[in-house]
Every structure is written in C-alpha cells, then in structure tokens.
Enzyme design. Structure first.
Site, PDB file in Angstrom:
ATOM      1  N   GLY A  86       0.755  -1.192   0.115  1.00 40.37           N
ATOM      2  CA  GLY A  86       0.338  -0.550  -0.358  1.00 40.37           C
ATOM      3  C   GLY A  86       1.085   1.048   0.116  1.00 40.37           C
ATOM      4  N   GLY A  87       0.085   2.301   0.390  1.00 39.13           N
ATOM      5  CA  GLY A  87       1.127   4.003   0.960  1.00 39.13           C
ATOM      6  C   GLY A  87       2.219   3.266   1.685  1.00 39.13           C
ATOM      7  N   GLY A  94      21.962  14.445 -29.862  1.00 45.53           N
ATOM      8  CA  GLY A  94      22.115  14.685 -28.944  1.00 45.53           C
ATOM      9  C   GLY A  94      22.715  14.369 -27.591  1.00 45.53           C
ATOM     10  N   ALA A  95      22.825  13.043 -27.582  1.00 52.02           N
ATOM     11  CA  ALA A  95      23.476  12.168 -26.313  1.00 52.02           C
ATOM     12  C   ALA A  95      24.369  13.001 -26.028  1.00 52.02           C
ATOM     13  CB  ALA A  95      23.250  10.860 -27.120  1.00 52.02           C
TER      14      ALA A  95
HETATM   15  C1  HXC Z   1      -3.242  -4.682  11.788  1.00 48.11           C
HETATM   16  C2  HXC Z   1      -2.304  -6.611  10.860  1.00 48.11           C
HETATM   17  C3  HXC Z   1      -1.857  -5.859   9.360  1.00 48.11           C
HETATM   18  C4  HXC Z   1      -2.325  -4.762   9.741  1.00 48.11           C
HETATM   19  C5  HXC Z   1      -0.928  -8.098   9.734  1.00 48.11           C
HETATM   20  N1  HXC Z   1      -1.610  -7.481  10.542  1.00 48.11           N
HETATM   21  N2  HXC Z   1      -1.089  -6.343   8.878  1.00 48.11           N
HETATM   22  N3  HXC Z   1      -2.800  -6.130  11.838  1.00 48.11           N
HETATM   23  N4  HXC Z   1      -3.355  -3.841  10.630  1.00 48.11           N
HETATM   24  N5  HXC Z   1      -2.572  -3.766   8.607  1.00 48.11           N
HETATM   25  C6  HXC Z   1      -1.401  -8.771  11.874  1.00 48.11           C
HETATM   26  C7  HXC Z   1      -2.434  -9.467  11.754  1.00 48.11           C
HETATM   27  O1  HXC Z   1      -3.443  -9.661  11.060  1.00 48.11           O
HETATM   28  C8  HXC Z   1      -1.773 -11.185  12.016  1.00 48.11           C
HETATM   29  O2  HXC Z   1      -1.968 -10.666  13.178  1.00 48.11           O
HETATM   30  C9  HXC Z   1      -0.564 -11.075  12.222  1.00 48.11           C
HETATM   31  O3  HXC Z   1       0.307  -9.477  11.586  1.00 48.11           O
HETATM   32  C10 HXC Z   1       0.493 -11.305  10.336  1.00 48.11           C
HETATM   33  O4  HXC Z   1      -0.429 -11.150   9.414  1.00 48.11           O
HETATM   34  P1  HXC Z   1      -0.540 -12.321   8.765  1.00 48.11           P
HETATM   35  O5  HXC Z   1      -1.480 -12.434   7.954  1.00 48.11           O
HETATM   36  O6  HXC Z   1      -1.049 -13.618  10.028  1.00 48.11           O
HETATM   37  O7  HXC Z   1       0.377 -13.011   8.162  1.00 48.11           O
HETATM   38  P2  HXC Z   1       0.585 -12.880   6.104  1.00 48.11           P
HETATM   39  O8  HXC Z   1       0.466 -14.418   6.388  1.00 48.11           O
HETATM   40  O9  HXC Z   1       2.663 -13.129   6.659  1.00 48.11           O
HETATM   41  O10 HXC Z   1       0.958 -11.965   5.703  1.00 48.11           O
HETATM   42  C11 HXC Z   1       1.729 -10.833   5.391  1.00 48.11           C
HETATM   43  C12 HXC Z   1       0.670  -9.494   4.725  1.00 48.11           C
HETATM   44  C13 HXC Z   1      -0.585  -9.579   5.587  1.00 48.11           C
HETATM   45  C14 HXC Z   1       0.984 -10.263   3.593  1.00 48.11           C
HETATM   46  C15 HXC Z   1       1.238  -8.558   5.307  1.00 48.11           C
HETATM   47  O11 HXC Z   1      -1.399  -9.613   6.569  1.00 48.11           O
HETATM   48  C16 HXC Z   1      -1.798  -8.480   4.869  1.00 48.11           C
HETATM   49  O12 HXC Z   1      -1.608  -8.219   3.815  1.00 48.11           O
HETATM   50  N6  HXC Z   1      -1.568  -7.855   5.593  1.00 48.11           N
HETATM   51  C17 HXC Z   1      -2.523  -6.685   5.087  1.00 48.11           C
HETATM   52  C18 HXC Z   1      -1.361  -5.526   4.503  1.00 48.11           C
HETATM   53  C19 HXC Z   1      -2.319  -4.404   3.601  1.00 48.11           C
HETATM   54  O13 HXC Z   1      -2.746  -4.621   2.755  1.00 48.11           O
HETATM   55  N7  HXC Z   1      -2.201  -3.313   4.607  1.00 48.11           N
HETATM   56  C20 HXC Z   1      -2.700  -2.425   4.811  1.00 48.11           C
HETATM   57  C21 HXC Z   1      -1.670  -1.345   3.470  1.00 48.11           C
HETATM   58  S1  HXC Z   1      -2.488   0.312   2.727  1.00 48.11           S
HETATM   59  P3  HXC Z   1      -2.351 -11.787  14.148  1.00 48.11           P
HETATM   60  O14 HXC Z   1      -2.367 -11.300  15.485  1.00 48.11           O
HETATM   61  O15 HXC Z   1      -3.645 -13.385  13.637  1.00 48.11           O
HETATM   62  O16 HXC Z   1      -0.734 -12.827  14.665  1.00 48.11           O
HETATM   63  C22 HXC Z   1      -1.406   1.308   4.034  1.00 48.11           C
HETATM   64  C23 HXC Z   1      -1.424   2.762   3.633  1.00 48.11           C
HETATM   65  C24 HXC Z   1      -0.346   3.690   4.363  1.00 48.11           C
HETATM   66  O17 HXC Z   1      -0.393   0.784   4.402  1.00 48.11           O
HETATM   67  C25 HXC Z   1      -1.053   4.688   3.698  1.00 48.11           C
HETATM   68  C26 HXC Z   1      -0.113   5.466   3.669  1.00 48.11           C
HETATM   69  C27 HXC Z   1      -0.544   6.750   3.353  1.00 48.11           C
END
Ligand code: HXC
Length: 523
Positions: A178-179, A413-414
């Site tokens: 994501g971001g 130009g290069a």
């Molecule tokens: C809260 C999170 C989390 C999140 C993971 N966890 N991402 N908790 N917020 N964003 C937690 C899970 O619930 C889990 O908790 C533990 O972390 C491990 O995650 P798993 O899914 O079990 O691990 P894995 O299978 O290895 O997968 C990892 C992962 C997946 C690919 C990162 O967790 C995932 O897709 N997470 C979401 C990614 C995402 O889309 N994030 C938001 C992006 S947007 P438990 O308690 O079960 O251990 C963003 C915006 C930024 O970041 C903005 C900036 C402008």
C-alpha cells in the site's frame, strides 16, 4: 566508588526497570518468532545486530506504548509498539536506524510506532547522519485507522525534508504494501532480499478483484521484478546477511550529510598506473561491444566498483568508486546492451544517480560511448521526450566537479546530454577512438548524399569514399578538439592518471546557486 554505591537506586526499582526492558525486548512469547524464522526471516533485533558495529546500538523509546483506544482488553500491542529504533555506528560512523518487528501485529504501523520512526529521523537530521529503515510490515495498522495513515504521512514528510541533506536507505525485509511503499520510494537507496522482500501498491487479492489478473507475490512485487523491471530496487541480496554487508559497503562511499566533505582515505593504488587494456579497447572495432565494467575497473582504485541498479536499464552503468582515495560517482554507457543508447529507463536511472551525487558533493565521472537515443514507437509513446530530458536536466544543474571521457561514439543529442562541455561539464577528454558527430557515418552519408548516390555509376564505391571522408572530417575527436569542446585527446592507457589530476584540480570548485526557489524538473 563508595559514594556511587551509596547512591545506587534501590534494587527493587532497578529490577522493575530490567523487567520492563526485558518484556519490551521480547514482546512475543516465541510462536511468532518461530513463524518469522520459518519464513526464512531474521528477527528485528537480530537484523540490527548484523547491520551495526558490535555493541554500538543505543535504543530510543523502548518503553513507548500505543495510546490507541481501538484495542480490547489484552489486545493492545506490547511496549515498543512493533518497531525498534535508535542510533549506532556503521564502519565507526554514526547512523540512525529503525527495524519493524513483524512478530508484533505483523509489523503494522500505528501512531506510536510512527512517532518512534519520526523521532529517529529527526535525530538523524539534527546530528547529520544517515538513516536506515528496515521495513517488514503489513502497512497501516487497521485498528488505528486514520491515526496510522497520518503517521505514515508524517514519515513521508520527513523523508522529503531529509532528502539531499542526509543519506536515507531502506531495506525491505518482508512485506511492504500500500502507501507504505512511498517511504522507501522517497529514500535514496532501496535494498531487497530474494524470496522474502515484497513491495506493491495493492496485494494479489485486490489486483485480482480490480483487474482480473492473478499475480503471485513474487511476480507482483518481488526483488527480481523491482531490480530488473520497475527500477524501484537499487541493490538485491541473496540473504539478509549479504544485504547488511552491502549496506555497510555502500555507506563507506557516502558522506554523513550534504555538508560534510570527507577527507579521502589514502589510496593503496598507484595514481600513475597505466592500462594497456584501455589501449586495446580503444583500438578495437567500434561496432564490437566490450565490457564497460572492465574499463571502469581499469581506471579506479583497486578495481573496486560498487554498481547500483545493475540489472535495470543495463544500457547505462552507474555506481561508486574511488580515484586516488576520493569517492566518485561513475556514469557510463554500456555498449553490450542496446548498443549503449539512451532510453527512458536509462535516462531516469542515471538522472537520479547524478542528482544523488550532486546533492552529496560526490564528483561525477562520465564515460561516453553512445550512439544516440533509442528510437521507436514504444519509447515515443511512453514519453522519451519528457522522461529522457531528466538526465539532461540533472547534468545541467549538477554543480559538483564533472569530468567526461569520450571513449568511442558520442552522437547526436546524446553527445550533448552525456556531460558535454556545453552543459558546463568541467573537463572533457577523448580517446583517439572517439567519434563525435551528429550521427554515425553510414546514416550521415545516406542522408547528405542521397541524390549523388542514386545517380552514381558505382554507388558502392562512392559510398565507401564518402564514408571515409566523413570519418576523417567528423567521426573523430579532432574536430571537437579544434573547437575546444574536448580539452585533450589522450592515449587511452593514460586515463587513470589524467582523471586523478583533473579531479584533484577540481576539488576547490565552487559555484553560486541561481537565485530561485527551485527549478521545474520534467518529472
Ligand atoms: C493490523 C495486521 C496488519 C495490518 C497484518 N496484521 N497486517 N494487523 N493491521 N495492516 C496482523 C495480522 O492480523 C496477523 O495478526 C499478523 O499481523 C500477521 O499477519 P498474517 O496475515 O498472519 O501474516 P502473513 O500471512 O505473512 O501475511 C502478511 C501480509 C498480510 C501479506 C502483510 O497480513 C496482509 O496482507 N496484511 C494487510 C496488508 C495491507 O493491505 N495493508 C494495508 C496497506 S495500505 P495475528 O494476531 O493473527 O498474528 C497502507 C496504507 C498506508 O498501508 C497509507 C500511507 C499513505
């Protein structure tokens, strides 16, 4: 000593401190750490141990806790809030660091977590030292909503404020989604490790919903993709250990901040060393490619060249080396790929490198063998005009010492773009094999003598004669030398000693900034 003993804090207080520290250092009971290892990843603290000089780490905010009310009883993240932050040393020099802990809620970023990162970034700016972030995170912590998003934004803003002031390095050692990818993207160098690093704007599930494509993690955001195709990644490593070794190697070439002019270490290589290999390359058939990396190694101290983005835009080679101890940035066309022509990727890769070197006072050496810009529909449609202009812009505004050697072709130009004298390159050398012209002999003869060739009784003979004339008059360094556009035509073997003298002379170069807020680079 007795006095110190007398003042010692009562042991139960000390014990409480030690207990709190211990709990914060080991937030997870072991299962998550096991899971982390089973993915082939090291733990956040182990990473800092490997990155930093032994026993140099000083931790900040170990006991910081999340203030979010979003968590139910017992669900609150442990003290430390999933990131380890502080300062330490690399190769004896201070750095600030943070390392996200995937075992705490997947390394997700809540507000306190973000504040810890912001604090070490502020410290790095105040002390004037590099900052290195180790990213291993599921992104914005979902439970903390907008506070997490705001936390990211505050990191981004600091990344921009620190840009060109202190070197910023990101090591992606897990997911970065994501971001969240925009903090690394704003830093100077991104490192990834094969198999464990993934960066993408949206994960595979969202991609499938939005576009119907079904990518795997690797093809969507793995180290190979970002080092070969997207150009997001500057250094790829086979293991985390190798990644940390590479970061330490890179930092050795960089100043601590944009104001520091490091004293060059004493070189063990002979400054007068000549190279017969360079003479042989100059004498070789101009249509035959050769190894530009061998040319660079033959010139620089100890044959040591740290290449950046080696697998991306292979038609241009960029990286750091030393000349008589002084760190320099090298930009060189690579005849082994696309004949060394400039295209969009090459222009952006080299343009960003030139700007980094300029921001951090690292002199630039440009080695030219370029047949022009890469032609074609694809390049025009994707904007070679505005994107190719980036390298030109970067060179024109660079105020560090800039020295050019034209090895073979410098066409069209290069020729102008590749740090020519006309865009205020400080010194320009050419090998006797240099061909400086608007275009290559074959194309030039066809265009300028089309009618005569059509009417000639023996067009083959006439073409050969015209080509010979063109090569004599234009495709050599001597026309440019007669106008002072190259300062000296040199024997190729003397390139190293000539460059050492040139860069030594230019060490005192000064330029005045143009009175303006900033230019408007074609982004
Ligand atoms: C809260 C999170 C989390 C999140 C993971 N966890 N991402 N908790 N917020 N964003 C937690 C899970 O619930 C889990 O908790 C533990 O972390 C491990 O995650 P798993 O899914 O079990 O691990 P894995 O299978 O290895 O997968 C990892 C992962 C997946 C690919 C990162 O967790 C995932 O897709 N997470 C979401 C990614 C995402 O889309 N994030 C938001 C992006 S947007 P438990 O308690 O079960 O251990 C963003 C915006 C930024 O970041 C903005 C900036 C402008």
């Amino acid at each position: 000593m007795d006095e110190l003993k007398a003042k010692k804090i009562p042991s139960d207080k000390t014990e409480e401190l030690l207990r709190r520290q211990e709990a914060a250092r080991r937030p997870d009971g072991g299962e998550k750490a096991k899971a982390q290892r089973s993915r082939g990843k090291l733990l956040a603290r182990e990473r800092l141990d490997l990155l930093l000089d032994q026993d140099s780490f000083e931790e900040t905010d170990l006991l910081v806790e999340s203030r979010s009310e979003a968590f139910g009883d017992g669900r609150k993240p442990p003290a430390g809030d999933g990131v380890i932050a502080g300062f330490g040393r690399i190769n004896g020099r201070p750095v600030c660091v943070y390392s996200q802990d995937f075992t705490v809620m997947g390394g997700s970023l809540g507000l306190a977590h973000a504040e810890k990162i912001c604090k070490v970034m502020d410290l790095a700016l105040a002390a004037g030292c590099p900052v290195i972030g180790i990213c291993d995170s599921g992104g914005a912590r979902i439970q903390e909503g907008v506070e997490a998003l705001g936390g990211y934004a505050e990191i981004f803003e600091r990344n921009v404020r620190a840009s060109g002031v202190i070197p910023q390095i990101s090591a992606i050692l897990g997911p970065c989604a994501g971001g969240a990818v925009y903090s690394p993207a704003l830093t100077d160098f991104v490192f990834m490790v094969e198999g464990i690093s993934h960066m993408f704007i949206t994960g595979p599930d969202v991609v499938k919903q939005a576009t119907g494509e079904e990518p795997e993690f690797e093809s969507l955001g793995g180290a190979k993709l970002h080092s070969e195709k997207s150009g997001v990644c500057h250094f790829t490593a086979g293991s985390e250990q190798d990644c940390f070794r590479q970061i330490r190697e890179l930092l050795d070439f960089l100043p601590q901040n944009a104001r520091e002019i490091p004293k060059p270490p004493i070189s063990s290589d002979n400054p007068r060393r000549e190279s017969a290999l360079l003479d042989a390359i100059a004498a070789s058939d101009p249509r035959k490619p050769y190894s530009i990396r061998e040319v660079i190694r033959a010139i620089v101290d100890g044959r040591q060249f740290l290449e950046i983005q080696a697998a991306f835009a292979k038609n241009i080679v960029v990286g750091f080396a030393r000349l008589n101890g002084q760190a320099i940035g090298v930009v060189a066309n690579n005849s082994e790929h696309l004949s060394g022509a400039l295209d969009i990727d090459a222009s952006e890769k080299a343009g960003r490198f030139v700007r980094f070197c300029d921001a951090f006072n690292i002199p630039l050496l440009t080695l030219v063998d370029v047949p022009g810009y890469w032609p074609g529909l694809d390049q025009e449609r994707r904007g070679i005009i505005r994107r190719g202009a980036k390298l030109l812009y970067a060179y024109c505004e660079a105020s560090v010492p800039r020295v050019t050697v034209i090895l073979k072709k410098a066409y069209g130009g290069a020729y102008d773009v590749m740090n020519s004298r006309h865009i205020r390159g400080d010194m320009s050398f050419a090998w006797p094999s240099a061909e400086i012209a608007v275009m290559g002999p074959a194309a030039a003869v066809e265009i300028t003598h089309r009618r005569e060739l059509k009417a000639a009784a023996d067009p083959k003979k006439l073409r050969a004669k015209l080509t010979e004339d063109y090569i004599r008059d234009f495709a050599s360094p001597y026309h440019a030398a007669s106008r002072g556009y190259v300062d000296e035509v040199i024997e190729a073997r003397l390139t190293r000693p000539k460059l050492i003298r040139a860069f030594q002379f230019l060490r005192t170069k000064r330029t005045d900034a143009i009175p303006r807020k900033h230019g408007n680079m074609p982004l």
